[in-house]
Design a protein around this motif. Structure first.
Motif, short mmCIF file in Angstrom:
data_model
loop_
_atom_site.label_atom_id
_atom_site.label_comp_id
_atom_site.label_asym_id
_atom_site.label_seq_id
_atom_site.Cartn_x
_atom_site.Cartn_y
_atom_site.Cartn_z
N ALA A 100 0.91 -1.02 0.28
CA ALA A 100 0.03 0.13 0.12
C ALA A 100 0.86 1.35 0.02
N PRO A 101 0.50 2.65 -0.38
CA PRO A 101 0.95 3.68 -0.31
C PRO A 101 1.34 3.72 1.28
N PHE A 102 2.60 4.48 1.52
CA PHE A 102 3.15 4.49 3.14
C PHE A 102 2.26 4.77 4.02
N GLY A 103 1.52 6.18 3.62
CA GLY A 103 0.82 6.84 4.63
C GLY A 103 -0.77 6.05 5.01
N LEU A 104 -0.97 5.38 3.91
CA LEU A 104 -2.38 4.46 4.29
C LEU A 104 -1.83 3.15 5.11
N GLY A 105 -0.69 2.49 4.66
CA GLY A 105 -0.27 1.37 5.55
C GLY A 105 0.06 2.02 6.95
N ARG A 106 0.49 3.15 7.27
CA ARG A 106 0.81 3.55 8.57
C ARG A 106 -0.43 3.67 9.27
N THR A 107 -1.54 4.22 8.75
CA THR A 107 -2.70 4.50 9.30
C THR A 107 -3.48 3.06 9.64
N LEU A 108 -3.78 2.14 8.79
CA LEU A 108 -4.17 0.92 8.83
C LEU A 108 -3.47 0.08 10.18
N VAL A 109 -2.18 0.17 10.29
CA VAL A 109 -1.53 -0.37 11.43
C VAL A 109 -1.78 0.44 13.02
N ALA A 110 -1.68 1.82 12.79
CA ALA A 110 -2.09 2.64 13.84
C ALA A 110 -3.54 2.41 14.52
N ASP A 122 9.48 -2.83 3.67
CA ASP A 122 9.60 -3.85 2.31
C ASP A 122 8.28 -3.85 1.52
N THR A 123 7.23 -3.56 1.89
CA THR A 123 5.92 -3.85 1.29
C THR A 123 5.21 -2.62 1.06
N MET A 124 5.53 -1.45 1.36
CA MET A 124 4.86 -0.06 1.30
C MET A 124 6.09 0.69 0.46
N GLY A 125 5.37 1.65 0.08
CA GLY A 125 6.12 2.67 -1.08
C GLY A 125 5.33 3.88 -1.36
N ASN A 126 5.80 4.39 -2.36
CA ASN A 126 5.04 5.77 -2.71
C ASN A 126 5.31 6.03 -4.17
N PRO A 166 -3.90 8.39 -2.35
CA PRO A 166 -4.40 7.20 -3.01
C PRO A 166 -3.47 6.74 -4.37
N ALA A 167 -3.44 5.78 -4.77
CA ALA A 167 -2.74 5.31 -5.76
C ALA A 167 -3.23 4.30 -6.81
N GLY A 168 -2.70 3.98 -7.79
CA GLY A 168 -2.85 3.03 -8.62
C GLY A 168 -1.45 2.19 -8.53
N PHE A 169 -1.64 0.84 -9.18
CA PHE A 169 -0.55 -0.18 -9.28
C PHE A 169 -0.29 -0.60 -10.56
N LEU A 170 1.29 -0.71 -10.69
CA LEU A 170 1.73 -1.35 -12.06
C LEU A 170 2.32 -2.52 -11.42
N ILE A 171 1.67 -3.63 -11.82
CA ILE A 171 2.04 -5.13 -11.24
C ILE A 171 2.60 -5.79 -12.28
#
Length: 274
Positions: A100-110, A122-126, A166-171
């Motif tokens: 996930a985008p880093f800010g979202l991941g941080r919120t979901l954990v908090a 290792d699994t979050m970025g921007n 928010p983001a899109g993903f290129l996988i």
């Protein structure tokens, strides 16, 4: 004659074998409705994207959620409930890591929605960053999306908290397709750059209007990205998501792109083999 009949019978049996029986070495993409997809890689790794599996458009959603087995990665484009979906339950059960985008991941954990050990650096970025995941079998690049990303935290009291960008993903799947999941977004001109680094095989594009781009603007997005195949998503789940695949098809036809459309049914799986 017996040999001929036996040969015909064997050929008939081959034709009725379910597609999933022949997917070894290929990539499977399943649509659950709204923006939720499952991607199974050629080696059997499983990715879920925006996993609202039991959404109103998916009549088998509760059963499919309960029967969900292996999941390696959960990708979430932004913080809205129809994209976080069943991610907390799935993560707790499968121990799949959050992408996930880093800010979202941080919120979901908090907020206690995703365990800390499943959401690391290792699994979050921007935007612009690309992650090498699952021993290099999967690469995920973060693409901008024009939207918002507040997270609704269950109560009491129910709260709205910031969810980052928010983001899109290129996988990019090893020995498989390059998939662009737009997330929720409007059309923007930089979409023309998305395929420059990884030409897009399959584009999963929102068309619902009201909260995202509608069908005609989505068709223009396809023109910019130039994928080999495009699947419309994020429509019809709620009455105010009024964009339709028919309007999208008309927009693609006007732009000379009609041969690239694949309309998936909810629950359908397509198999991609290069």
């Amino acid at each position: 004659m017996k040999t001929i009949y036996r040969t015909i019978w064997l050929l008939a049996m081959l034709l009725v074998v379910p597609a999933e029986g022949w997917s070894a070495g290929k990539t499977e993409i399943t649509w659950y409705g709204q923006a939720a997809f499952k991607v199974k890689t050629p080696s059997g790794k499983v990715l879920l994207i925006d996993p609202w599996i039991d959404n109103p458009a998916n009549k088998n959603g509760k059963k499919e959620l309960a029967e969900l087995g292996r999941v390696d990665l959960i990708l979430i484009t932004h913080g809205h409930g129809d994209h976080i979906g069943n991610a907390p339950e799935i993560a707790a059960r499968t121990k799949a890591h959050l992408v996930a985008p880093f800010g979202l991941g941080r919120t979901l954990v908090a907020e206690g929605l995703i365990p800390k050990e499943l959401a690391g650096y290792d699994t979050m970025g921007n935007y612009g960053g690309e992650l090498q995941l699952l021993d290099g079998e999967v690469k995920v690049a973060f693409v901008p999306a024009i939207h918002d990303s507040d997270v609704t935290v269950p109560g009491p009291p129910v709260r709205q908290v910031p969810g980052g960008n928010p983001a899109g993903f290129l996988i990019s799947i090893k020995d498989g397709p390059v998939i662009y999941h737009t997330g929720d977004t409007d059309l923007f001109s930089d979409m023309a750059l998305v395929g420059r680094f990884h030409p897009v095989d399959l584009m999963l594009v929102c068309i619902g209007d009201h909260f995202t781009m509608g069908p005609r603007r989505a068709a223009e997005a396809v023109k910019l990205v130039q994928p080999k195949l495009v699947v419309p998503m994020h429509y019809g789940t709620f009455p105010f998501l009024t964009g339709t695949p028919a309007e999208f098809a008309a927009g693609l036809k006007d732009l000379g792109l009609e041969g690239r459309l694949k309309k998936m049914a909810v629950g359908e799986t397509i198999i991609w083999g290069r």
